[in-house]
Design an enzyme around this catalytic site. Structure first.
Site, PDB file in Angstrom:
ATOM      1  CG  ASP A 172     -22.798 -29.632   3.090  1.00 14.33           C
ATOM      2  OD1 ASP A 172     -23.052 -28.936   4.083  1.00 14.33           O
ATOM      3  OD2 ASP A 172     -23.628 -29.857   2.195  1.00 14.33           O
ATOM      4  CG  HIS A 173     -22.289 -25.590   1.435  1.00 15.74           C
ATOM      5  ND1 HIS A 173     -22.672 -25.379   0.128  1.00 15.74           N
ATOM      6  CD2 HIS A 173     -23.155 -26.511   1.926  1.00 15.74           C
ATOM      7  CE1 HIS A 173     -23.718 -26.120  -0.158  1.00 15.74           C
ATOM      8  NE2 HIS A 173     -24.030 -26.825   0.918  1.00 15.74           N
ATOM      9  CG  ASP A 210     -27.492 -26.409   0.830  1.00 19.99           C
ATOM     10  OD1 ASP A 210     -26.661 -26.203  -0.067  1.00 19.99           O
ATOM     11  OD2 ASP A 210     -27.304 -27.231   1.741  1.00 19.99           O
TER      12      ASP A 210
END
EC number: 3.1.26.11
Length: 307
Positions: free
Chosen positions: A66-67, A213
């Site tokens: 997701d990055h 994160d």
């Protein structure tokens, strides 16, 4: 243009119909930097009218999909749109091989050169990039796999010449850059005008810290102390505190506690779990600790006017 941060995506692992995964665009005086590139980032750029060819540098925090899953698509689109300028990508080890393999199996070649700069992961802060606009440093985060945050520090600006004095004193154009840098003006008739007489103080320079994160760890506080703007992940509310710890993520209260300890100017929270339909509880829990908190929402822009 001064400092501006545009949120291209603020969800965590799973995108929703209205929220994309992590990506942000920083614009400082016409220089554009991309942080992370979750799947669909290039679509978000189209949606929010971001001129992707102006991006000069990309920073990837870690290798969870997701990055960075949107990176190969963005690079290919840049190629198809005719990009030829070199692009620098600061990233974890392994990303170069991933991108090169994707290009190889597709028998694709890009028209522009990519300069991969592989980052270290340690408990300290490293200076990784500098141009005439800003310096960039890593921030050590506490995640399940190696993960860096990024600190952007805008360089001091030049002084501003009082416009009405340029014609009045007949200041030659070629002398303007030196005067902005602090030089006095020596006129041909021998008269000297001190720099402070003919200029205004420089405009404020801004700092921005990106922390996603990570689970709560206040060792990062010294690295982000007094920044003007902090983005800190807040994947969960307090009801899921145990889940946050297990998955190496933070709650909104965690993010606010870091902001309060670091004495930052403004906090932005994001990286929301897809389980949430709205973020009223996130905002309420964060503001109980740090009042100047805002939500990261896709398409929203934070600028120097907000700081």
């Amino acid at each position: 243009m001064g400092f501006e941060l545009k949120i291209l995506g603020a969800n965590s692992a799973i995108p929703t119909a209205t929220r994309n995964t992590t990506s942000q665009l920083i614009s400082i005086n016409q220089s554009h930097y991309l942080i992370d590139c979750g799947e669909g980032t290039q679509i978000q750029m189209r949606k929010y009218r971001v001129k992707m060819q102006r991006i000069k540098t990309i920073f990837i925090s870690h290798l969870h999909g997701d990055h960075f899953f949107g990176l190969i698509g963005l690079l290919n689109t840049m190629h198809l749109l005719g990009r030829q300028n070199e692009l620098s990508i600061f990233c974890p080890p392994g990303l170069r091989e991933i991108i090169n393999l994707q290009l190889k199996v597709a028998d694709s070649r890009l028209n522009f050169e990519i300069k991969f700069e592989e980052l270290e992961f340690n408990n300290g802060q490293n200076h990784i990039y500098s141009d005439n606009i800003a310096d960039v440093y890593t921030i050590p985060l506490d995640h399940r796999i190696p993960c860096n945050g990024f600190l952007f520090v805008e360089k001091p600006k030049n002084r501003r010449i009082k416009k009405e004095l340029i014609d009045k004193l007949k200041i030659p154009i070629e002398q303007l850059p030196k005067i902005k840098e602090g030089a006095d003006f020596h006129r041909e008739d021998g008269r000297v005008f001190q720099n402070e007489e003919i200029t205004l103080p420089p405009r404020k320079s801004y700092s921005y810290a990106f922390c996603s994160d990570t689970r709560y760890n206040d060792r990062i506080v010294p690295f982000i102390e007094n920044v003007d703007l902090l983005y800190h992940e807040a994947t969960f509310t307090e009801a899921f505190r145990e889940r946050a710890q297990q998955t190496y993520h933070s709650t909104a209260r965690d993010a606010a506690t870091i902001a309060e300890k670091a004495k930052v100017g403004k906090l932005i929270i994001g990286h929301y779990s897809a389980r949430y339909k709205n973020f009223d509880q996130h905002l309420e829990e964060a503001r109980e600790v740090f009042a100047n908190t805002e939500l990261a929402l896709d398409g929203h822009t934070f600028s120097s006017r907000d700081l």
